[in-house]
Enzyme design. Sequence first.
Site, PDB file in Angstrom:
ATOM      1  CB  CYS A 183      -0.888   0.060   1.244  1.00 12.77           C
ATOM      2  SG  CYS A 183      -1.877  -1.405   1.532  1.00 12.77           S
ATOM      3  NE  ARG A 223      -9.304   2.024  -3.887  1.00 15.63           N
ATOM      4  CZ  ARG A 223      -9.044   2.217  -5.167  1.00 15.63           C
ATOM      5  NH1 ARG A 223      -9.372   3.336  -5.762  1.00 15.63           N
ATOM      6  NH2 ARG A 223      -8.473   1.282  -5.889  1.00 15.63           N
ATOM      7  CB  CYS A 248      -5.820  -0.990  -3.373  1.00 15.01           C
ATOM      8  SG  CYS A 248      -6.080   0.801  -3.450  1.00 15.01           S
TER       9      CYS A 248
END
Lengths: 214, 103, 273
Positions: C182, C230, C234
């Site tokens: 991330c 979301r 990702c």
Amino acid sequence: MQRRNIVRTASGALLIAATAGGVLYGCASAPADRADGQRAEAMLKSSFKAHGQATLDRLDQDETQRLCSEYAGRALPQPVAERIEKANLATIRFPADGKLVGDWKSGEKIAQSGRGFQYSDDPTKPAGANCYACHQLSPQELSYGTIGPSLYQFGKRRGFTDETRRYAWQKIYNAQAFNACSNMPRFGHRHILTDAQIRDVVALLVDPASPVNR
Amino acid sequence: MADPMKIRANVVGDSTEVKVLMSHEMETGQRKDAQGKVIPAWFIQNVRVVHNDKVVLAAQWGPSVAKNPFLSFKFKGGAKGDKIRITWVDNHNDTRTDEATIA
Amino acid sequence: MPGMIRRIVAASAVVCVFAGVVADVFAQSTADEIAKYRDALQDGNPAELWEARGEEMWKTPRGPKHVAFASCDLGQGAGVVKGAYAQLPRYFADAGRVMDLETRLVWCMVNQQGYTHADATKTVFGNGSAKRSDLEALAAYVTSRSQGVKMNVPLDEPHVHDMYALGEKMFYYRGGTHDFACATCHGDDGKRIRLQDLPNLTKVEGAQKAYTTWPAYRVSQGELRTFQWRLNDCFRQQRFPELVFGSDASIALTAYLAGRANGAEYRGPAIKR
């Protein structure tokens, strides 16, 4: 109060990784820390499912990934950085025919494409390098990202020499040989691009006729 | 059966300001699905807004209007408590009418 | 129309002055135009269509047991929706687990309304009118009732605190073919992918701005998307395997990001490109 606890948990986990990577410091970890690390790993495994080409083994970290995860968000100690760079430098292979520079036009197409290796991608089609997601290259392309530095005039600035060509090849093949824990994928080492594709992307960077150097 | 519209109508000076959200796919007929087959056109063609039995807006739409369209307009007149009625008809002859009270 | 002419004149003036850095000026004006586009979207957010459908669903008895969500406790008491999202994820003793909103909705559907888990999670992410997601509509409704409420995830609760710490670890976890975490995209200020600005989620302000604007109506998809979506998408782009809906990793990451957003006013459901 709660913030301090969180930091403690996180650094506890860091300790485990350093020991698992062991050779470095060889320090012992407390059992509680080990349990924490195992719990995190178990959580990870149970939280993902294989989908097409994206199988669960993608969650397994190699040593570079593990060390870069553990030291993320703070300065990488010099010995760790050196170890990562040395290990990654050793992975780099040059093409058997010694030819490092291909066709910049094909390189531009590869640099534009973000396809490949997502479970939504067709695994039978060639992958792209998605360079523009993070770098400026040809000045005609205005939609470029800024996670990496601008590569506009890469060859012109460094000189159209053998050294530049060799450096470009190696950097694309495995960026972590030069910059431990770089954000850039290791395109050759991880078999994201073929030798022929790397050659074309090298051309985009170092060919005097490439728009990158105009 | 299509979802209800979301209608807001408010008196602003000597006019009424109307804001409408419509739930509709608004498929252009230009797109293809994963198998490469053209997805047939499906869109709202006519919109009519009536206030006290008088048409205050009539519109013909085409496939270039976005999915889940938002329409905002003003008309002269209208008073708090009056009703407005909005109707759309799409190219499948599906239709929906909703009513709102001017606030 | 005069506004448009003014803008063109202004733009060409800029190009003349900074002729040497034309590419940058173009990139900047592209970014400006995108900002204008985003502003124009703010009026008339279709997320309201999902909110309306979700509200109807919330109030109507449903499932094999014909039970309404009035008996569903989102952490503020049975059936209480107002402000609930601003204090999620939280620990639910009846489930023995930290849950985010979507996971809790599924729990209520299974344990109170009598759905099987498979039925309750059959369509977690919708796709057009043929494949609509009840969960997205319910999430739109519940989150809309926290608008203006300050984020207050109970981080001092030990279970939540634990998930927060695991979430932080997940955030920095590099893996997959491309070594992405991330943090690769969301660990620095002022970065973008192509022309898309990336929030720096390691900073409190970045996490606050990002977290408080999900769920969001995505204009490019014509769908309302939740925070579970979301995270799921990702990881797809990270070249990871698929993140399981409501999995511990998804809740840990949500606890980490929601917890970092604490103190900020919740502003969703928002509208995004």
